[in-house]
Enzyme design. Structure first.
Site, PDB file in Angstrom:
ATOM      1  N   ARG A 107     -30.115   0.041  -3.949  1.00 44.92           N
ATOM      2  CA  ARG A 107     -30.870  -0.025  -2.705  1.00 44.92           C
ATOM      3  C   ARG A 107     -31.585   1.298  -2.461  1.00 44.92           C
ATOM      4  NH1 ARG A 107     -27.518  -1.936   2.384  1.00 44.92           N
ATOM      5  NH2 ARG A 107     -26.593   0.130   2.157  1.00 44.92           N
ATOM      6  N   THR A 111     -36.379   2.701   1.938  1.00 45.99           N
ATOM      7  CA  THR A 111     -36.862   1.378   2.349  1.00 45.99           C
ATOM      8  C   THR A 111     -35.738   0.364   2.512  1.00 45.99           C
ATOM      9  OG1 THR A 111     -37.144   0.597   0.066  1.00 45.99           O
ATOM     10  CG2 THR A 111     -38.970   1.818   1.052  1.00 45.99           C
ATOM     11  N   ASP A 203     -18.341   1.670   1.281  1.00 46.93           N
ATOM     12  CA  ASP A 203     -19.103   1.437   0.061  1.00 46.93           C
ATOM     13  C   ASP A 203     -18.171   0.891  -1.011  1.00 46.93           C
ATOM     14  OD1 ASP A 203     -20.247   2.068  -2.644  1.00 46.93           O
ATOM     15  OD2 ASP A 203     -21.905   2.795  -1.410  1.00 46.93           O
ATOM     16  N   ASP A 206     -18.153   2.823  -4.466  1.00 48.99           N
ATOM     17  CA  ASP A 206     -17.451   4.107  -4.413  1.00 48.99           C
ATOM     18  C   ASP A 206     -15.949   3.909  -4.345  1.00 48.99           C
ATOM     19  OD1 ASP A 206     -19.739   5.608  -4.553  1.00 48.99           O
ATOM     20  OD2 ASP A 206     -19.913   5.928  -2.394  1.00 48.99           O
TER      21      ASP A 206
END
Length: 212
Positions: A107, A111, A203, A206
């Site tokens: 990602r 944006t 996340d 992670d």
């Protein structure tokens, strides 16, 4: 199993129990990986509930018998890199003959749009039921990009499997691909300003791999 439109929520007590520890920020990477693996395996039971069967004749140690085996499309697993890798082994335990493709998306931090950097699929995707794997369905951008790519390669039968979904992600997927069924263990409240699911689990990549 609870159904909302074309979304299936696996609210089984064992799944919800394990999901609590997946969410907990104090859960370490080893336990996190094990729990994601287990919940992915439990989700597989529902994802494959309606697979077609055909009757065959077999001989048991006691007598001849009519029994059932899987028929129809074979299965392909398509994890979205990198977090989707954490779900693959759980599904393979129940469907060990499935072929595994990979789609690499990240990602863009500016944006928030998905950017493809890698794709490798089985050669017969048109003949398989493809299960797209990603622990988090947040904005839905990566899922839509992955499904777009699979369809461009001839895929016609696709389901999306995730641990946690946001309403925004569900809406995005169903706007672009209304026929794609979504299987998840929970639908959370919303996305925050950084496009993280709230309350979510942080996340997933992670936490799976011990990176930040």
């Amino acid at each position: 199993m609870r159904r909302e439109d074309n979304v299936y929520v696996l609210d089984h007590p064992l799944v919800q129990h394990k999901l609590t520890y997946i969410r907990d920020k104090n859960t370490g990477s080893k336990e996190f990986r094990e729990l994601v693996d287990e919940v992915a395996m439990l989700l597989t039971y529902e994802v494959t509930r309606n697979l077609p069967l055909e009757e065959v004749s077999i001989e048991t140690p006691v007598a001849m018998a009519k029994s059932k085996v899987l028929a129809g499309k074979k299965i392909g697993l398509v994890p979205i890199l990198r977090a989707g890798l954490g779900m693959v082994n759980g599904l393979l335990r129940l469907v060990p003959t499935a072929k595994v493709g990979h789609i690499g998306l990240y990602r863009d931090p500016e944006t928030l749009s998905p950017v493809e950097y890698y794709a490798k699929l089985p050669s017969d995707v048109a003949e398989r039921l493809l299960l797209v794997l990603d622990p988090m369905l947040a904005t839905g951008g990566s899922a839509v990009a992955a499904i777009d790519y699979l369809k461009s390669q001839g895929a016609t039968s696709i389901k999306l499997v995730c641990l946690i979904a946001a309403p925004e992600g569900i809406a995005t997927v169903h706007k672009s691909h209304p026929e794609v069924e979504i299987y998840t263990a929970a639908i959370d409240s919303h996305l925050n300003a950084h496009a993280y699911i709230v309350p979510g689990l942080g996340d997933a990549g992670d936490r799976l791999f011990g990176t930040k």
